[in-house]
Scaffold this active site. Structure first.
Site, mmCIF file in Angstrom:
data_model
loop_
_atom_site.group_PDB
_atom_site.id
_atom_site.type_symbol
_atom_site.label_atom_id
_atom_site.label_comp_id
_atom_site.label_asym_id
_atom_site.label_seq_id
_atom_site.Cartn_x
_atom_site.Cartn_y
_atom_site.Cartn_z
ATOM 1 C CD GLU A 438 13.794 3.123 -3.500
ATOM 2 O OE1 GLU A 438 13.413 4.274 -3.716
ATOM 3 O OE2 GLU A 438 14.624 2.815 -2.634
HETATM 4 C C1 FAD Z 1 13.976 -3.301 5.566
HETATM 5 C C2 FAD Z 1 13.380 -1.990 5.157
HETATM 6 C C3 FAD Z 1 14.210 -0.997 4.649
HETATM 7 C C4 FAD Z 1 13.661 0.246 4.285
HETATM 8 N N1 FAD Z 1 14.497 1.246 3.863
HETATM 9 C C5 FAD Z 1 14.010 2.519 3.734
HETATM 10 C C6 FAD Z 1 14.885 3.620 3.525
HETATM 11 O O1 FAD Z 1 16.080 3.489 3.394
HETATM 12 N N2 FAD Z 1 14.324 4.863 3.464
HETATM 13 C C7 FAD Z 1 12.982 5.078 3.596
HETATM 14 O O2 FAD Z 1 12.564 6.219 3.534
HETATM 15 N N3 FAD Z 1 12.124 4.041 3.783
HETATM 16 C C8 FAD Z 1 12.609 2.773 3.865
HETATM 17 N N4 FAD Z 1 11.760 1.719 4.091
HETATM 18 C C9 FAD Z 1 10.329 1.964 4.142
HETATM 19 C C10 FAD Z 1 9.608 1.401 2.928
HETATM 20 O O3 FAD Z 1 9.964 2.097 1.763
HETATM 21 C C11 FAD Z 1 8.111 1.424 3.226
HETATM 22 O O4 FAD Z 1 7.895 0.409 4.186
HETATM 23 C C12 FAD Z 1 7.246 1.211 2.008
HETATM 24 O O5 FAD Z 1 7.368 2.308 1.131
HETATM 25 C C13 FAD Z 1 5.765 1.048 2.353
HETATM 26 O O6 FAD Z 1 5.341 1.981 3.292
HETATM 27 P P1 FAD Z 1 4.565 1.476 4.627
HETATM 28 O O7 FAD Z 1 5.389 0.402 5.227
HETATM 29 O O8 FAD Z 1 4.252 2.643 5.447
HETATM 30 O O9 FAD Z 1 3.248 0.821 4.063
HETATM 31 P P2 FAD Z 1 1.883 1.594 3.726
HETATM 32 O O10 FAD Z 1 2.170 2.793 2.913
HETATM 33 O O11 FAD Z 1 1.137 1.783 4.993
HETATM 34 O O12 FAD Z 1 1.152 0.525 2.822
HETATM 35 C C14 FAD Z 1 0.474 -0.617 3.365
HETATM 36 C C15 FAD Z 1 -0.172 -1.385 2.199
HETATM 37 O O13 FAD Z 1 -1.120 -0.550 1.543
HETATM 38 C C16 FAD Z 1 -0.865 -0.478 0.157
HETATM 39 N N5 FAD Z 1 -1.196 0.870 -0.315
HETATM 40 C C17 FAD Z 1 -0.796 2.047 0.183
HETATM 41 N N6 FAD Z 1 -1.318 3.067 -0.521
HETATM 42 C C18 FAD Z 1 -2.081 2.526 -1.490
HETATM 43 C C19 FAD Z 1 -2.884 3.043 -2.551
HETATM 44 N N7 FAD Z 1 -2.985 4.353 -2.774
HETATM 45 N N8 FAD Z 1 -3.539 2.167 -3.361
HETATM 46 C C20 FAD Z 1 -3.420 0.840 -3.174
HETATM 47 N N9 FAD Z 1 -2.667 0.295 -2.197
HETATM 48 C C21 FAD Z 1 -2.011 1.117 -1.365
HETATM 49 C C22 FAD Z 1 0.615 -0.783 0.008
HETATM 50 O O14 FAD Z 1 0.910 -1.320 -1.274
HETATM 51 C C23 FAD Z 1 0.810 -1.808 1.126
HETATM 52 O O15 FAD Z 1 0.476 -3.077 0.653
HETATM 53 C C24 FAD Z 1 12.283 0.462 4.411
HETATM 54 C C25 FAD Z 1 11.456 -0.548 4.897
HETATM 55 C C26 FAD Z 1 11.984 -1.743 5.301
HETATM 56 C C27 FAD Z 1 11.075 -2.784 5.891
#
Ligand code: FAD
Length: 587
Positions: A438
């Site tokens: 989220e």
């Molecule tokens: C169990 C689980 C359930 C989930 N459920 C859903 C769901 O129902 N629907 C859905 O759509 N998604 C869902 N997700 C996805 C989840 O919302 C994302 O994993 C999350 O938003 C982070 O995206 P990412 O994993 O691609 O990380 P990334 O976006 O690649 O981020 C990696 C790291 O970089 C940091 N970062 C990224 N951008 C910036 C910035 N501009 N400045 C500083 N730091 C930054 C982040 O804080 C993080 O620490 C789920 C994930 C899991 C694991």
């Protein structure tokens, strides 16, 4: 296995005593929701969570969801429990009576969310996203779509999802690749892959209503070209009956660290029929209705898991004997560990944060209702600005504190906490997702600092701090020491605010490296403000229930002396800036 007793007494204390919010009390439709009615609901909620849902936490952890022949199968017992859960009407608690809901305010449904998070987060997630999808559809869809989909979703017979994430886009949704091709009948064909979709497929409901963000073929790149679509697992016929299967398949389900009973799916959309929700290219705005409310609920997940971790570690500390305490009257070879100052400190740390968070959450629920339902537009707008300001704080602080509290709980269990038998390590693992999904907590902090402090309506952070300053002008000698501590920390926060506003303009990396600390500072101030409201009642009503109010006052004492002063160090470290961080060359 863990045990859990829903904190109904504390919830009712808040409901009965902190409802003196004029704007909230002016909402006509909630006037007849009496404390007696709320107590009945919470007592029934306690029963189902303690007796039926709690055992599912362990079952789900030991028997994760599986994908067999393209079908997702939930852990043993989930189907039967979900049937009872919807028969008893728990999915409809806060929904509009127009669609079969019970019309309860968020001040009540938030308590239910907390209990369900304590009992089993995995089980909760199957209905949680449905409520989020319901809210989004209710706000943005046409009457036809609402009539067709909402009654079944409110009843719990159909569930909902939120499909944002793709392999190339998590935080940065502007990168999304899923396509939407308009058809001559006004529907769209959706194609692309969504990953990590909570409850993306399962065997609990007859249909699943996916809310999918995608890019129409003639829309621009980036976030401005994103639209929102409703894509059902099964097409729904005009008479409301279920028709043919839509082009959606489950590629796989994730094997995870925690919430193993929750199905986290890879979904493939292949020319799936979808209906646009809200205006074209404004999909993210519509989705934010769902995401903002969901962020508060994820904060509540952190609170609920903290509560069950606290209860179990407190019980253990009362049963486990190790080492002699400093009590000279003790005759036994070893005393209960709850006698040791450090264990007591840890428990009070948990308790003072949890009860403060619950009170803050109650305030936020009131503000949310005012922002949605008050008849005066100005009052609605002001409440909405406060909700926007505090939502990232509740999401991040409650879930980060959840990590601190569930880790401390495990520590109180010693080695037995690290092994599986006691169930405490599962609470830690289950909570670990809450700072990530989220919108990660870092991204919440960035959002707070760069977008929520000041917006088109004005300097919201200043208005918020002024509101607190006004509300703590209390003429009561007993509260004074607490108020003075809060005032001292508001001054530190004001300096921090001036510093960060300057950095937003002149040195974005300084602000970026400070925003996590800033969020924590605002969160601790908000919790302290809530504690002052609790103390006001506790001193006023002290003689009515000495034991309860004494506990409140002592717990607040710990918070103001041991937790609130963290603010000073957050400001000190953050205000050292970012040069030594940005200049560092990682090899
Ligand atoms: C169990 C689980 C359930 C989930 N459920 C859903 C769901 O129902 N629907 C859905 O759509 N998604 C869902 N997700 C996805 C989840 O919302 C994302 O994993 C999350 O938003 C982070 O995206 P990412 O994993 O691609 O990380 P990334 O976006 O690649 O981020 C990696 C790291 O970089 C940091 N970062 C990224 N951008 C910036 C910035 N501009 N400045 C500083 N730091 C930054 C982040 O804080 C993080 O620490 C789920 C994930 C899991 C694991």
């Amino acid at each position: 296995m863990t045990t859990y007793i829903a904190p109904v007494e504390d919830m009712m204390f808040l409901y009965e005593n902190l409802r003196n919010n004029n704007d909230y009390n002016e909402i006509e439709k909630y006037k007849e929701i009496t404390p007696d009615l709320v107590k009945n609901i919470l007592e029934e909620a306690a029963k189902i969570n303690q007796n039926l849902i709690l055992p599912l936490a362990k079952t789900g952890d030991e028997n994760p969801t599986v994908l067999e022949n393209g079908v997702v199968i939930t852990p043993p017992g989930y189907k039967e429990a979900y049937k009872k859960f919807i028969e008893d009407g728990w999915t409809s608690l806060s929904c509009d009576p127009k669609y079969g809901g019970q019309g309860m305010p968020k001040t009540v449904s938030a308590f239910f969310d907390e209990m369900l998070s304590s009992a089993s987060l995995s089980f909760k997630l199957y209905s949680e996203l449905s409520i989020g999808a319901y809210n989004c559809i209710n706000h943005h869809a046409t009457e036809d779509i609402k009539k067709k989909f909402l009654p079944k979703m409110v009843e719990g017979k159909w569930s909902g999802t939120m499909c944002l994430t793709e392999p190339v886009c998590g935080t940065d949704l502007g990168l999304l690749k899923t396509k939407a091709l308009e058809q001559s009948d006004g529907t769209f064909k959706i194609s692309g892959q969504k990953i990590f979709i909570t409850s993306g497929d399962h065997d609990l409901t007859e249909n699943i209503v996916h809310l999918v963000i995608a890019r129409a073929s003639d829309s621009s790149a980036g976030t401005k070209g994103i639209s929102l679509f409703l894509v059902p697992k099964f097409i729904v016929n005009d008479d409301g009956s279920i028709g043919s299967r839509n082009g959606i398949s489950t590629g796989s389900i994730e094997s995870k660290m925690g919430i193993k009973g929750s199905a986290t799916c890879v979904l493939n959309f292949e020319d799936s029929i979808g209906y646009m929700i809200g205006p074209k290219n404004k999909g993210l705005n519509s989705m934010f209705t769902m995401m903002n409310l969901e962020r508060i609920v994820v904060g509540i997940q952190g609170l609920g898991l903290s509560e069950i971790a606290y209860q179990n570690s407190l019980n253990y500390a009362k049963e486990r004997k190790q080492g002699k305490s400093n009590n000279k009257n003790s005759k036994s070879a070893a005393d209960f560990i709850i006698e040791h100052a450090d264990i007591r400190r840890t428990l009070l740390n948990m308790k003072s944060i949890i009860e403060g968070e619950r009170a803050l959450c109650f305030w936020l629920s009131q503000q949310t209702e005012v922002s949605l339902n008050h008849k005066d537009e100005k009052i609605r707008q002001k409440a909405s600005d406060f909700v926007s300001l505090i939502t990232p704080v509740v999401k991040s602080l409650f879930t980060d504190m959840g990590m601190e509290i569930t880790s401390d709980a495990m520590q109180i269990f010693g080695g037995y906490g690290y092994t599986k038998d006691q169930g405490i390590e599962q609470i830690y693992r289950d909570n670990r997702i809450t700072p990530i999904y989220e919108g990660t907590n870092s991204v919440q902090a960035i959002d707070l600092v760069f977008r929520k402090m000041v917006n088109n309506n004005g300097d919201i952070i200043d208005e918020y701090l002024n509101m607190i300053k006004k509300e703590i002008e209390i003429n009561d000698e007993k509260i004074k020491p607490f108020v003075q501590k809060l005032e001292k920390n508001i001054n530190i926060m004001s300096n921090f605010t001036d510093w960060i506003k300057d950095k937003i303009k002149n040195s974005k990396d300084d602000a970026g490296a400070a925003c996590n600390d800033y969020l924590k500072v605002l969160g601790l101030i908000a919790i302290a403000h809530s504690w002052i409201k609790v103390l006001e009642v506790s001193f006023k009503k002290y003689d009515n229930n000495k034991e309860f109010y004494d506990e409140k006052i002592q717990t607040a004492n710990f918070f103001f002396n041991r937790v609130l002063p963290r603010i000073e160090s957050y400001y000190l470290t953050a205000s050292t800036g970012s040069k030594y961080i940005m200049d560092f060359k990682f090899k």
